[in-house]
Scaffold this motif. Structure first.
Motif, PDB file in Angstrom:
ATOM      1  N   TYR A 172      48.493 167.343 -25.787  1.00  0.00           N
ATOM      2  CA  TYR A 172      48.943 166.625 -24.413  1.00  0.00           C
ATOM      3  C   TYR A 172      47.350 166.388 -23.859  1.00  0.00           C
ATOM      4  O   TYR A 172      47.253 165.258 -23.292  1.00  0.00           O
ATOM      5  CB  TYR A 172      49.562 167.520 -23.558  1.00  0.00           C
ATOM      6  N   VAL A 173      46.608 167.454 -23.822  1.00  0.00           N
ATOM      7  CA  VAL A 173      45.246 167.288 -23.355  1.00  0.00           C
ATOM      8  C   VAL A 173      44.435 166.211 -24.053  1.00  0.00           C
ATOM      9  O   VAL A 173      43.905 165.343 -23.459  1.00  0.00           O
ATOM     10  CB  VAL A 173      44.623 168.716 -23.316  1.00  0.00           C
ATOM     11  N   SER A 174      44.872 166.071 -25.562  1.00  0.00           N
ATOM     12  CA  SER A 174      44.044 164.887 -26.257  1.00  0.00           C
ATOM     13  C   SER A 174      44.492 163.587 -25.789  1.00  0.00           C
ATOM     14  O   SER A 174      43.999 162.541 -25.761  1.00  0.00           O
ATOM     15  CB  SER A 174      44.384 165.064 -27.756  1.00  0.00           C
ATOM     16  N   TYR A 175      46.037 163.675 -25.659  1.00  0.00           N
ATOM     17  CA  TYR A 175      46.263 162.476 -24.861  1.00  0.00           C
ATOM     18  C   TYR A 175      46.030 162.025 -23.765  1.00  0.00           C
ATOM     19  O   TYR A 175      45.680 160.814 -23.402  1.00  0.00           O
ATOM     20  CB  TYR A 175      47.860 162.464 -24.880  1.00  0.00           C
ATOM     21  N   ARG A 187      44.789 159.077 -24.844  1.00  0.00           N
ATOM     22  CA  ARG A 187      45.896 157.912 -24.403  1.00  0.00           C
ATOM     23  C   ARG A 187      46.372 157.278 -25.373  1.00  0.00           C
ATOM     24  O   ARG A 187      46.827 156.043 -25.662  1.00  0.00           O
ATOM     25  CB  ARG A 187      45.439 157.106 -23.220  1.00  0.00           C
ATOM     26  N   LYS A 188      46.381 157.905 -26.948  1.00  0.00           N
ATOM     27  CA  LYS A 188      47.323 157.250 -28.008  1.00  0.00           C
ATOM     28  C   LYS A 188      48.667 157.863 -27.890  1.00  0.00           C
ATOM     29  O   LYS A 188      48.879 159.030 -27.883  1.00  0.00           O
ATOM     30  CB  LYS A 188      46.622 157.819 -29.361  1.00  0.00           C
ATOM     31  N   PRO A 189      49.424 156.749 -27.787  1.00  0.00           N
ATOM     32  CA  PRO A 189      51.111 157.315 -27.592  1.00  0.00           C
ATOM     33  C   PRO A 189      51.684 158.216 -28.535  1.00  0.00           C
ATOM     34  O   PRO A 189      52.417 159.076 -28.250  1.00  0.00           O
ATOM     35  CB  PRO A 189      51.740 155.939 -27.472  1.00  0.00           C
ATOM     36  N   TYR A 190      51.216 158.222 -29.701  1.00  0.00           N
ATOM     37  CA  TYR A 190      51.589 159.088 -30.604  1.00  0.00           C
ATOM     38  C   TYR A 190      51.141 160.488 -30.331  1.00  0.00           C
ATOM     39  O   TYR A 190      51.851 161.500 -30.745  1.00  0.00           O
ATOM     40  CB  TYR A 190      51.198 158.869 -32.158  1.00  0.00           C
ATOM     41  N   LEU A 191      50.070 160.795 -29.658  1.00  0.00           N
ATOM     42  CA  LEU A 191      49.538 162.236 -29.283  1.00  0.00           C
ATOM     43  C   LEU A 191      50.931 162.504 -28.360  1.00  0.00           C
ATOM     44  O   LEU A 191      51.038 163.678 -28.420  1.00  0.00           O
ATOM     45  CB  LEU A 191      48.518 162.056 -28.699  1.00  0.00           C
ATOM     46  N   ALA A 192      51.043 162.074 -27.517  1.00  0.00           N
ATOM     47  CA  ALA A 192      52.218 162.313 -26.529  1.00  0.00           C
ATOM     48  C   ALA A 192      53.502 162.552 -27.011  1.00  0.00           C
ATOM     49  O   ALA A 192      54.110 163.292 -26.807  1.00  0.00           O
ATOM     50  CB  ALA A 192      52.375 161.258 -25.144  1.00  0.00           C
ATOM     51  N   PRO A 210      54.413 161.311 -19.383  1.00  0.00           N
ATOM     52  CA  PRO A 210      53.832 162.145 -20.268  1.00  0.00           C
ATOM     53  C   PRO A 210      52.486 162.905 -20.113  1.00  0.00           C
ATOM     54  O   PRO A 210      52.442 163.996 -20.586  1.00  0.00           O
ATOM     55  CB  PRO A 210      53.900 161.339 -21.692  1.00  0.00           C
ATOM     56  N   LEU A 211      51.585 162.013 -19.172  1.00  0.00           N
ATOM     57  CA  LEU A 211      50.268 162.761 -18.820  1.00  0.00           C
ATOM     58  C   LEU A 211      50.662 163.989 -18.166  1.00  0.00           C
ATOM     59  O   LEU A 211      49.943 164.831 -18.158  1.00  0.00           O
ATOM     60  CB  LEU A 211      49.723 161.780 -17.824  1.00  0.00           C
ATOM     61  N   ALA A 212      51.979 164.404 -17.612  1.00  0.00           N
ATOM     62  CA  ALA A 212      52.077 165.755 -16.809  1.00  0.00           C
ATOM     63  C   ALA A 212      51.907 166.587 -17.784  1.00  0.00           C
ATOM     64  O   ALA A 212      51.571 167.794 -17.448  1.00  0.00           O
ATOM     65  CB  ALA A 212      53.264 165.484 -15.755  1.00  0.00           C
ATOM     66  N   GLY A 213      52.377 166.393 -19.141  1.00  0.00           N
ATOM     67  CA  GLY A 213      52.174 167.479 -20.139  1.00  0.00           C
ATOM     68  C   GLY A 213      51.089 168.242 -20.137  1.00  0.00           C
ATOM     69  O   GLY A 213      51.081 169.330 -20.289  1.00  0.00           O
ATOM     70  N   ALA A 214      49.834 167.527 -19.946  1.00  0.00           N
ATOM     71  CA  ALA A 214      48.859 167.946 -20.092  1.00  0.00           C
ATOM     72  C   ALA A 214      48.441 169.101 -19.017  1.00  0.00           C
ATOM     73  O   ALA A 214      47.583 170.019 -19.155  1.00  0.00           O
ATOM     74  CB  ALA A 214      47.668 167.014 -20.072  1.00  0.00           C
ATOM     75  N   PHE A 215      49.162 169.049 -17.922  1.00  0.00           N
ATOM     76  CA  PHE A 215      49.008 169.693 -16.639  1.00  0.00           C
ATOM     77  C   PHE A 215      49.974 171.041 -16.744  1.00  0.00           C
ATOM     78  O   PHE A 215      49.886 171.857 -15.988  1.00  0.00           O
ATOM     79  CB  PHE A 215      48.996 169.095 -15.546  1.00  0.00           C
ATOM     80  N   VAL A 256      52.398 171.993 -19.571  1.00  0.00           N
ATOM     81  CA  VAL A 256      52.765 172.810 -20.738  1.00  0.00           C
ATOM     82  C   VAL A 256      51.435 173.828 -21.022  1.00  0.00           C
ATOM     83  O   VAL A 256      51.885 174.983 -21.354  1.00  0.00           O
ATOM     84  CB  VAL A 256      52.781 171.901 -22.182  1.00  0.00           C
ATOM     85  N   PRO A 257      50.209 173.525 -20.735  1.00  0.00           N
ATOM     86  CA  PRO A 257      49.283 174.534 -21.176  1.00  0.00           C
ATOM     87  C   PRO A 257      49.599 175.843 -19.911  1.00  0.00           C
ATOM     88  O   PRO A 257      49.380 176.770 -20.187  1.00  0.00           O
ATOM     89  CB  PRO A 257      48.024 173.959 -20.412  1.00  0.00           C
TER      90      PRO A 257
END
Ligand code: HEM
Lengths: 281, 451
Positions: free
Chosen positions: A23-26, A30-35, A93-98, A100-101
Motif C-alpha cells: 500500500y505504501v508503494s502504491y 500509484r500502479k493499480p496492481y500494487l493496491a 485504496p490510498l487509505a490502505g497506506a494509512f 493497514v500499517p
C-alpha cells in the motif's frame, strides 16, 4: 503457546507487513496492481488473524479477549476488517497506506515487547467469566477499528490540504481523494460506527461491572479514559453541527480522538493503575 | 440586547451549544486530571501538597463540588437546549418539505437534470409513484405548466438528537441517585452463620427483620490448581421465615427486594494452637498466609494454604474439591529462612523442628459477601436504553429530502432534481441517482457533489 499459534501469529504479522509495504508503494507509485495485491494480502492477513483468534478460542475454551495479547490480536483484526469493508464501500485504496500499517504496528508491538508467558492463554479469574465482557470487548474492537481508520483519513486530509495549498499537481497529495470526500468519510466512520459502538462498549462494560462488583461505574482510570475518549468524539460531532468544524479542525479532532483511544488501551496500563490492571500483560 | 431580561439571558446562555461544547471539553480535561492524580489515597500519599489538593478537592475529584457543578451545568444545558429545540423539530417532523422551483434547486449541492419523453403530468406521476415505493413521503403540486414534487424520508431521525439528550439526562439523574442514595457493606460469614441486614452498619435504613444466612460455601478449583469460582448458597430470612435460597457466584448475585448480594471475597478462619519446647502455648485465629511466633523460639509458622483433598504427589494442588483428606500446608521460618514444610491434618498435632508442636484445631471457611442497595442503577439503565435509541435514530435513520421540478419541452419533459441529506452525504449521492435515474456527473466525480 504452541507452534501452531505461533505460526499463525507470525504469518498474520508478516502478511500485514507485506500489505503495508504494497500500500505504501502504491501511495508512491500509484500502479493499480500494487493496491490490488495489497487488498488481497490484507484479506489473507485478516483470514489468518481470524484463524489465530479461533485457534485461541479452541485452546482456551472461551472467547479470546481477556489478556493483552488476545486483545491486541483482536484490535488488529478490528482495524483491518473495518478497512476491508470500508474499502468496498468507499473505494479509496490510498487509505490502505494509512490504515493497514496501524494493524501491523500493533502486532509489531506484540512481537517485540510481549514475552511468551504473557502471550499464552491463562485460566480466567472468576470476575472475567462473563458474556457481558465478551460483548464489551467485541464492541471496543470494532469501535477502535473505525477510529483507527478515521485517524488515517484525518492524516490524509491534512496531507491533501497542504498539497492543495502549495499548488502541487503531482506527487502523492495530488492523488488523494478530494478533501470534501475525505472529511465526509472520516465523519461517517465516527458517527455511524465508532461513536455508537464506543457507547455500547461503555454500557456493556458498566453492566458487566454491575454483575461482577456491584458497581456500574467506579471511576477506575480505564473507565474514565474511555469516557474521556467518548467526550472528545461527542465534542467532535457537536462542533461539526454548530460551528461547522469540518476540514482541518475535524481532522485534528479525529487524530486527537484516536490518541485518546491508544492511551486508553496502552497508556492507562503503563502509566496509571486501577481495576483493569489484571489485563496488564 | 440590552432590553433582554435576565431570564432571557439565562435561557440563551443555557440553550447555547457553545456552552455545551465548552462543558464537554472542560469535563474531559478535569477527568484526565483525576486519572493522573491518585484518588482517595491517605494524606501521606500526597506528601506536602496534600493541603492544597484537599482544598481543591483533587483527592476525590469526581465527587468534589466543582466537578458536580460542571455536571449540573451540563444537565441544565441539555434540558434547556432540548426544550428550546422541541418546537422546531416538531414542525420539521410534521410538515412536508416545501416545494422548490427549478432555479432554487440549482443552488443545492446534490443535483442533476434530465429529459424524459411524455407529458409533464405522466412523468410527474411516475416519479411520485417511484419515490413512494422507495418509502418517501411525497407531495405534488402544480406551478403553472410546471409540476413540483417534494419528498422526504427518515423523518423519525429528526428526533434522534433530542432523544439522545433525554437519555443522557436520565442517565445523569440515575447517577445522582446512586451517589446519594446507595448503601453497601461487606460481611464475612462462615457456613451456618447469619446476619440481619440492619446489623451491617453500612446499610443505612435496612429492615431489621431481614437476615441472610450462609447454607454452604465452596471453592471450585481447576485441574491446574487455580481457582475457577466460589459458590455460596444463601438463604434470605424474613421474620425468621425462609424467603429464598439461591447459590451465588462471581458475576451472579442474588436479588432480594432491592438488595443485591455479591460473591466478593473469601477466606478461612483457622484456630491454631502452638506449643513451644518449654511448654508455653499460644492460641490464635489465622487466615491463609498469616503466621504465628512459636513461644520461646526464634521460629514462626505460616499457614500457607488449605488443601481439601491432599495428595503428596501433586501438593500443593488438590486432587478434588471434596474434603476427602483436608490438610493445611504450613511453612516454618527461622528469620527469613524456610527451614521446614509440612501438611497438618485438622485436629492432629504436628511436631516442629526443635520439639515445638503445631495443632490446627479447626478450619472454617467463610464467604465474603458484598451487599448493596442502589436505587439509581435501573434509572441509569433506562437512560442508557433511551440514549441508544436516540443514537440509532440519529445515525442510522438520516433524514433526507428530495425534489423534482418538471417543465414541458415540446413533447418531452425536462426535469431538475436536487436532494439533501446532511448526515450521510456519500451514501445519499448513490440513492439520489437511483431515485432520479440519473448518472453522477463524471467531471465532478472527484468531489461527488459534496459542497
Ligand atoms: C454528553 C452529552 C451529550 C451527548 C451524549 C450528546 C449526543 C448527541 C448526539 C448523538 C447527537 C446527534 C449528532 C449527529 O447527528 O451527528 C447530538 C446532536 C445535537 N446535540 Fe448533543 N449531546 C450531548 C450534549 C449536548 C449539549 C450540552 C448540547 C447543548 C446545547 C447539545 C446540543 C446538540 C444539538 C443542537 C444537536 C443537533 C445537531 C443536529 O441535529 O444537527 N448536545 N447530540
Amino acid at each position: 503457546m504452541g507452534w501452531s499459534e505461533n505460526l499463525l501469529f507470525y504469518l498474520t504479522f508478516a502478511l500485514y507487513g507485506i500489505a503495508s509495504l504494497l500500500y505504501v508503494s502504491y501511495l508512491a507509485l500509484r500502479k493499480p496492481y500494487l493496491a490490488q495485491s495489497g487488498y488481497w494480502i490484507t484479506v489473507a492477513a485478516v483470514t489468518t488473524n481470524t484463524a489465530a483468534l479461533v485457534l485461541r478460542y479452541l485452546i482456551a475454551g472461551y472467547l479470546p479477549l481477556t489478556n493483552g495479547y488476545e486483545f491486541l490480536l483482536a484490535f488488529s483484526w478490528g482495524i483491518a476488517a473495518t478497512y476491508l469493508i470500508a474499502e468496498r464501500y468507499y473505494r479509496i485504496p490510498l487509505a490502505g497506506a494509512f490504515v493497514v500499517p496501524v494493524a501491523w504496528l500493533i502486532l509489531a508491538y506484540v512481537a517485540m515487547l510481549m514475552d511468551p508467558v504473557s502471550r499464552a492463554s491463562r485460566p480466567l479469574m472468576p470476575a472475567l467469566q462473563s458474556n457481558w465482557l465478551t460483548y464489551h470487548v467485541i464492541t471496543a474492537m470494532v469501535a477502535y477499528g473505525a477510529f483507527a481508520f478515521s485517524f488515517g483519513v484525518g492524516v490524509m486530509y491534512l496531507w491533501k490540504k497542504s498539497a492543495i495549498k502549495s499548488g502541487r499537481t503531482t506527487g502523492i497529495g495530488a492523488h488523494l481523494p478530494s478533501p470534501e470526500r475525505l472529511d465526509e468519510i472520516g465523519y461517517r466512520l465516527i458517527a455511524a460506527v465508532g461513536f455508537p459502538l464506543l457507547t455500547l462498549c461503555i454500557i456493556t462494560g458498566a453492566i458487566w461491572a454491575e454483575f461482577a462488583w456491584g458497581r456500574y461505574w467506579a471511576w477506575d482510570p480505564k473507565e474514565t479514559w474511555s469516557a474521556i475518549t467518548w467526550l472528545i468524539y461527542a465534542a467532535y460531532l457537536h462542533a461539526r453541527h454548530t460551528f461547522g468544524w469540518r476540514g482541518n479542525r475535524a481532522a485534528w479532532m479525529a487524530i486527537i480522538g484516536f490518541m485518546a483511544v491508544l492511551f486508553t488501551f496502552f497508556g492507562v496500563n503503563y502509566f496509571l493503575t486501577g481495576l483493569h490492571a489484571y489485563a496488564k500483560s | 440586547m440590552s432590553n433582554q431580561t435576565w431570564t432571557d439571558r439565562a435561557w440563551n446562555f443555557f440553550s447555547s451549544m457553545k456552552l455545551g461544547l465548552i462543558l464537554l471539553l472542560v469535563i474531559a480535561v478535569a477527568a484526565i486530571a483525576g486519572t493522573v492524580i491518585p484518588q482517595n489515597q491517605p494524606p501521606q500519599a500526597y506528601g506536602s501538597s496534600y493541603e492544597l489538593y484537599d482544598a481543591l478537592g483533587l483527592t476525590d475529584m469526581y465527587h468534589t463540588w466543582w466537578f458536580l457543578v460542571l455536571l449540573a451545568l451540563l444537565s441544565m444545558n441539555l434540558l434547556v437546549c432540548s426544550v428550546h429545540r422541541f418546537g422546531a423539530l416538531q414542525r420539521q417532523f410534521s410538515a412536508l418539505p416545501a416545494a422548490k422551483k427549478a432555479e432554487d434547486l440549482r443552488s443545492l449541492a446534490t443535483k442533476a437534470t434530465s429529459v424524459q419523453p411524455g407529458s409533464v403530468d405522466a412523468v410527474a406521476a411516475t416519479i411520485a409513484t417511484r419515490w413512494q415505493q422507495a418509502g418517501y413521503r411525497v407531495q405534488r403540486q402544480s406551478d403553472g405548466e410546471t409540476q413540483l414534487i417534494a419528498a422526504d424520508k427518515g423523518r423519525w431521525g429528526i428526533w434522534g438528537s433530542l432523544i439522545t439528550h433525554l437519555g443522557m439526562l436520565v442517565l445523569l439523574a440515575g447517577a445522582v441517585v446512586s451517589t446519594y442514595m446507595s448503601t453497601e457493606d461487606q460481611a464475612p460469614l462462615e457456613v451456618g452463620q447469619q446476619v440481619a441486614l440492619s446489623e451491617l452498619g453500612g446499610l443505612l435504613g435496612a429492615p431489621s427483620n431481614v437476615a441472610i444466612q450462609v447454607k454452604d460455601f465452596k471453592t471450585i478449583y481447576r485441574e491446574d490448581g487455580t481457582i475457577q469460582d466460589w459458590l455460596s448458597t444463601l438463604t434470605v430470612l424474613k421474620d425468621g421465615q425462609e424467603q429464598l435460597t439461591q447459590t451465588i457466584e462471581v458475576n451472579q448475585p442474588l436479588y432480594y427486594e432491592g438488595y443485591k448480594f455479591y460473591q466478593a471475597f473469601y477466606g478461612a478462619n483457622m484456630v491454631t494452637h502452638v506449643t513451644g519446647p518449654n511448654g508455653e502455648s499460644r492460641d490464635v485465629r489465622l487466615e491463609e498466609g498469616e503466621a504465628v511466633q512459636v513461644p520461646g523460639t526464634k521460629l514462626a509458622v505460616m499457614l500457607y494454604r488449605y488443601v481439601p483433598d491432599f495428595d503428596p504427589a501433586i501438593a500443593p494442588q488438590t486432587k478434588s474439591n471434596e474434603p476427602n483428606n483436608p490438610r493445611v500446608i504450613y511453612v516454618v521460618y527461622e528469620g527469613m529462612k524456610q527451614i521446614d514444610v509440612g501438611a497438618a491434618q485438622i485436629g492432629v498435632p504436628e511436631t516442629l523442628p526443635g520439639g515445638a508442636t503445631l495443632g490446627i484445631v479447626s478450619h472454617r471457611p467463610y464467604t465474603g459477601l458484598l451487599i448493596r442497595q442502589d436505587p439509581g442503577v435501573n434509572i441509569v439503565w433506562l437512560g442508557c436504553a433511551i440514549l441508544l435509541v436516540g443514537m440509532g435514530l440519529s445515525f442510522y435513520l438520516p433524514y433526507r429530502r428530495i425534489w423534482a421540478a418538471i417543465e414541458p419541452k415540446g413533447a418531452q419533459a425536462t426535469i431538475a432534481w436536487a436532494g439533501i441529506s446532511p448526515k450521510n452525504k456519500v451514501a445519499f449521492v448513490d440513492e439520489f441517482h437511483r431515485l432520479t435515474e440519473t448518472k453522477p456527473d463524471v467531471a465532478k466525480e472527484n468531489d461527488d457533489g459534496l459542497e
